[in-house]
Design an enzyme around this catalytic site. Structure first.
Site, PDB file in Angstrom:
ATOM      1  N   ARG A  46       0.842  -1.194   0.000  1.00 37.57           N
ATOM      2  CA  ARG A  46       0.000   0.000   0.000  1.00 37.57           C
ATOM      3  C   ARG A  46       0.881   1.249   0.000  1.00 37.57           C
ATOM      4  O   ARG A  46       1.626   1.504   0.926  1.00 37.57           O
ATOM      5  CB  ARG A  46      -0.933   0.023   1.216  1.00 37.57           C
ATOM      6  N   SER A 117     -12.851  -3.112   0.324  1.00 37.55           N
ATOM      7  CA  SER A 117     -13.097  -2.535   1.642  1.00 37.55           C
ATOM      8  C   SER A 117     -14.588  -2.272   1.825  1.00 37.55           C
ATOM      9  O   SER A 117     -15.251  -1.743   0.929  1.00 37.55           O
ATOM     10  CB  SER A 117     -12.334  -1.222   1.800  1.00 37.55           C
ATOM     11  N   LYS A 146      -4.533   5.780   7.748  1.00 36.55           N
ATOM     12  CA  LYS A 146      -5.005   6.260   6.449  1.00 36.55           C
ATOM     13  C   LYS A 146      -5.616   7.640   6.591  1.00 36.55           C
ATOM     14  O   LYS A 146      -6.301   7.936   7.579  1.00 36.55           O
ATOM     15  CB  LYS A 146      -6.065   5.305   5.876  1.00 36.55           C
TER      16      LYS A 146
END
Length: 220
Positions: A46, A117, A146
Protein backbone atom coordinates in the site's frame (compact mmCIF):
# COMPACT_ATOMS: atom_id res chain seq x y z
CA UNK A 1 -19.24 -17.30 -3.26
CA UNK A 2 -16.66 -20.06 -3.66
CA UNK A 3 -13.18 -19.27 -4.93
CA UNK A 4 -12.30 -21.02 -8.18
CA UNK A 5 -9.77 -23.83 -7.91
CA UNK A 6 -7.17 -21.72 -9.69
CA UNK A 7 -7.25 -19.02 -7.03
CA UNK A 8 -5.10 -19.16 -3.92
CA UNK A 9 -6.94 -19.68 -0.65
CA UNK A 10 -7.37 -16.65 1.58
CA UNK A 11 -5.19 -17.34 4.63
CA UNK A 12 -6.04 -16.98 8.30
CA UNK A 13 -3.71 -15.11 10.63
CA UNK A 14 -2.02 -11.75 10.25
CA UNK A 15 -2.60 -9.74 7.07
CA UNK A 16 0.44 -7.53 6.58
CA UNK A 17 0.33 -4.11 4.91
CA UNK A 18 3.30 -1.95 4.01
CA UNK A 19 3.30 1.66 5.23
CA UNK A 20 6.68 3.25 4.65
CA UNK A 21 5.63 6.48 6.40
CA UNK A 22 5.43 4.55 9.69
CA UNK A 23 8.32 2.14 9.11
CA UNK A 24 11.06 3.90 11.10
CA UNK A 25 13.20 4.62 8.05
CA UNK A 26 12.97 1.13 6.57
CA UNK A 27 11.89 0.59 2.99
CA UNK A 28 8.76 -1.32 2.02
CA UNK A 29 10.95 -4.11 0.68
CA UNK A 30 12.87 -4.36 3.96
CA UNK A 31 9.62 -4.46 5.90
CA UNK A 32 8.21 -7.16 3.62
CA UNK A 33 11.33 -9.25 4.08
CA UNK A 34 11.02 -8.98 7.85
CA UNK A 35 7.32 -9.85 7.77
CA UNK A 36 8.11 -12.98 5.78
CA UNK A 37 10.82 -13.91 8.28
CA UNK A 38 8.14 -13.72 10.97
CA UNK A 39 5.95 -16.23 9.14
CA UNK A 40 3.31 -13.95 7.66
CA UNK A 41 1.25 -15.55 4.87
CA UNK A 42 -0.13 -12.47 3.07
CA UNK A 43 1.36 -9.05 2.34
CA UNK A 44 -0.43 -6.09 0.77
CA UNK A 45 1.59 -3.34 -0.85
CA UNK A 46 0.00 0.00 0.00
CA UNK A 47 1.54 3.22 -1.23
CA UNK A 48 -0.18 6.39 -2.32
CA UNK A 49 0.50 8.90 -5.05
CA UNK A 50 2.15 11.39 -5.20
CA UNK A 51 4.51 10.12 -2.50
CA UNK A 52 6.12 7.86 -5.10
CA UNK A 53 6.06 7.64 -8.87
CA UNK A 54 4.46 4.67 -10.56
CA UNK A 55 7.92 3.58 -11.70
CA UNK A 56 9.13 3.52 -8.08
CA UNK A 57 6.06 1.64 -6.94
CA UNK A 58 6.40 -0.91 -9.73
CA UNK A 59 10.03 -1.56 -8.83
CA UNK A 60 9.05 -2.11 -5.19
CA UNK A 61 6.15 -4.36 -6.14
CA UNK A 62 8.37 -6.51 -8.34
CA UNK A 63 10.97 -6.82 -5.58
CA UNK A 64 8.32 -7.82 -3.03
CA UNK A 65 6.79 -10.21 -5.57
CA UNK A 66 10.13 -12.01 -5.82
CA UNK A 67 10.37 -12.30 -2.03
CA UNK A 68 6.81 -13.49 -1.59
CA UNK A 69 6.93 -15.97 -4.44
CA UNK A 70 10.09 -17.57 -3.04
CA UNK A 71 8.45 -17.86 0.38
CA UNK A 72 5.01 -19.00 -0.81
CA UNK A 73 3.39 -15.84 0.55
CA UNK A 74 0.38 -14.19 -1.11
CA UNK A 75 1.00 -10.73 -2.53
CA UNK A 76 -1.79 -8.19 -2.95
CA UNK A 77 -1.50 -4.67 -4.38
CA UNK A 78 -3.70 -1.92 -2.95
CA UNK A 79 -5.72 0.34 -5.28
CA UNK A 80 -3.83 -0.21 -8.56
CA UNK A 81 -4.92 -3.13 -10.79
CA UNK A 82 -2.31 -2.09 -13.37
CA UNK A 83 0.52 -2.43 -10.84
CA UNK A 84 -0.88 -5.78 -9.76
CA UNK A 85 -0.82 -7.00 -13.36
CA UNK A 86 2.65 -5.70 -14.12
CA UNK A 87 4.09 -7.18 -10.92
CA UNK A 88 2.20 -10.48 -11.37
CA UNK A 89 0.66 -10.09 -7.91
CA UNK A 90 -1.87 -12.60 -6.62
CA UNK A 91 -4.55 -9.94 -6.56
CA UNK A 92 -5.63 -6.41 -5.78
CA UNK A 93 -7.53 -4.69 -2.98
CA UNK A 94 -9.81 -1.77 -3.84
CA UNK A 95 -11.95 0.69 -1.92
CA UNK A 96 -15.52 1.83 -2.36
CA UNK A 97 -14.44 4.77 -4.53
CA UNK A 98 -11.97 2.83 -6.70
CA UNK A 99 -12.70 0.87 -9.88
CA UNK A 100 -15.76 -1.40 -9.40
CA UNK A 101 -15.02 -5.05 -8.74
CA UNK A 102 -16.51 -6.30 -12.06
CA UNK A 103 -14.25 -3.92 -14.00
CA UNK A 104 -11.22 -5.00 -12.00
CA UNK A 105 -12.15 -8.61 -12.76
CA UNK A 106 -12.17 -7.80 -16.47
CA UNK A 107 -8.60 -6.55 -16.16
CA UNK A 108 -7.21 -9.24 -13.88
CA UNK A 109 -9.09 -12.28 -15.13
CA UNK A 110 -10.70 -15.10 -13.14
CA UNK A 111 -7.68 -16.38 -11.25
CA UNK A 112 -6.67 -13.34 -9.20
CA UNK A 113 -8.02 -12.39 -5.79
CA UNK A 114 -10.02 -9.19 -5.52
CA UNK A 115 -10.63 -7.67 -2.11
CA UNK A 116 -13.03 -4.81 -1.40
CA UNK A 117 -13.10 -2.54 1.64
CA UNK A 118 -16.53 -2.37 3.30
CA UNK A 119 -17.91 -0.30 6.17
CA UNK A 120 -21.55 -1.37 6.51
CA UNK A 121 -23.85 -4.36 5.88
CA UNK A 122 -25.15 -3.04 2.54
CA UNK A 123 -21.61 -2.80 1.20
CA UNK A 124 -20.83 -6.34 2.33
CA UNK A 125 -23.91 -7.63 0.51
CA UNK A 126 -22.97 -5.65 -2.59
CA UNK A 127 -19.45 -7.11 -2.49
CA UNK A 128 -20.89 -10.61 -2.68
CA UNK A 129 -23.05 -9.67 -5.65
CA UNK A 130 -20.13 -7.94 -7.39
CA UNK A 131 -17.94 -11.04 -7.20
CA UNK A 132 -15.34 -9.96 -4.64
CA UNK A 133 -13.24 -12.80 -3.25
CA UNK A 134 -12.87 -11.27 0.18
CA UNK A 135 -13.76 -8.06 1.99
CA UNK A 136 -12.08 -5.69 4.39
CA UNK A 137 -14.17 -5.01 7.50
CA UNK A 138 -13.43 -1.74 9.22
CA UNK A 139 -12.12 0.45 10.50
CA UNK A 140 -13.03 -1.48 13.64
CA UNK A 141 -11.45 1.13 15.89
CA UNK A 142 -10.18 4.66 15.33
CA UNK A 143 -7.08 4.77 13.12
CA UNK A 144 -4.63 7.42 11.95
CA UNK A 145 -2.85 5.22 9.41
CA UNK A 146 -5.00 6.26 6.45
CA UNK A 147 -6.03 9.78 5.54
CA UNK A 148 -9.72 10.55 4.91
CA UNK A 149 -10.77 7.34 6.62
CA UNK A 150 -14.39 6.92 7.66
CA UNK A 151 -15.53 6.79 11.28
CA UNK A 152 -14.95 3.51 13.15
CA UNK A 153 -17.61 0.91 12.35
CA UNK A 154 -17.17 -0.81 15.70
CA UNK A 155 -17.53 -4.41 16.70
CA UNK A 156 -21.20 -4.48 15.70
CA UNK A 157 -20.39 -4.53 11.99
CA UNK A 158 -17.79 -7.23 12.59
CA UNK A 159 -20.47 -9.31 14.34
CA UNK A 160 -22.78 -8.83 11.36
CA UNK A 161 -20.15 -10.00 8.86
CA UNK A 162 -19.27 -13.04 10.95
CA UNK A 163 -22.94 -13.96 11.14
CA UNK A 164 -24.22 -13.06 7.68
CA UNK A 165 -21.47 -12.67 5.06
CA UNK A 166 -20.28 -15.78 3.18
CA UNK A 167 -17.01 -14.21 2.03
CA UNK A 168 -13.65 -14.46 3.78
CA UNK A 169 -12.73 -11.16 5.39
CA UNK A 170 -9.95 -9.26 7.06
CA UNK A 171 -10.69 -7.11 10.12
CA UNK A 172 -8.75 -3.85 9.95
CA UNK A 173 -8.45 -0.43 11.52
CA UNK A 174 -7.03 0.55 14.89
CA UNK A 175 -6.27 -3.04 15.84
CA UNK A 176 -3.34 -3.35 18.24
CA UNK A 177 -1.76 -6.04 20.34
CA UNK A 178 -3.95 -5.10 23.31
CA UNK A 179 -7.26 -5.54 21.44
CA UNK A 180 -6.51 -8.15 18.77
CA UNK A 181 -7.70 -10.94 21.06
CA UNK A 182 -11.18 -9.43 21.30
CA UNK A 183 -11.43 -9.10 17.51
CA UNK A 184 -10.36 -12.71 16.94
CA UNK A 185 -12.61 -14.01 19.71
CA UNK A 186 -15.59 -12.47 17.92
CA UNK A 187 -14.87 -14.54 14.81
CA UNK A 188 -12.22 -12.74 12.74
CA UNK A 189 -9.86 -15.34 11.28
CA UNK A 190 -7.69 -12.82 9.42
CA UNK A 191 -6.63 -9.58 11.11
CA UNK A 192 -4.62 -6.61 9.90
CA UNK A 193 -2.34 -4.49 12.05
CA UNK A 194 -0.31 -1.81 10.29
CA UNK A 195 1.72 0.49 12.54
CA UNK A 196 1.96 -2.17 15.25
CA UNK A 197 4.00 -4.25 12.79
CA UNK A 198 5.80 -1.87 10.43
CA UNK A 199 6.87 0.41 13.28
CA UNK A 200 8.11 -2.40 15.52
CA UNK A 201 11.79 -2.56 16.41
CA UNK A 202 11.76 -6.29 15.58
CA UNK A 203 9.13 -6.88 12.91
CA UNK A 204 9.65 -10.62 12.61
CA UNK A 205 9.33 -11.19 16.36
CA UNK A 206 6.24 -8.98 16.49
CA UNK A 207 4.55 -10.95 13.70
CA UNK A 208 5.29 -14.24 15.48
CA UNK A 209 3.89 -12.89 18.75
CA UNK A 210 0.74 -11.58 17.09
CA UNK A 211 0.19 -14.86 15.23
CA UNK A 212 0.44 -16.70 18.56
CA UNK A 213 -2.07 -14.30 20.11
CA UNK A 214 -4.49 -14.96 17.24
CA UNK A 215 -4.22 -18.70 17.67
CA UNK A 216 -4.78 -18.45 21.41
CA UNK A 217 -7.80 -16.16 21.03
CA UNK A 218 -9.27 -18.49 18.43
CA UNK A 219 -8.83 -21.43 20.76
CA UNK A 220 -6.43 -23.23 18.41
Amino acid sequence: MTLSSAKPAFPAGIYGITAEKFSAGRTNVEVARAMIAGGIRLIQYREKRPAKSFAEMLAECRAIRELTRAAGVLFIVNDYPDLALLADADGVHVGQDDFPVPEVRRLLGPDKLIGLSTHEPAQAAAAVEAGADYIGVGPIFSTQTKEDVCAPVGLGYLDHVVRACPLPFVAIGGIKEHNIGEVVARGARTVCLVTEIVGAADIAATVRRLQATCLAAAGV
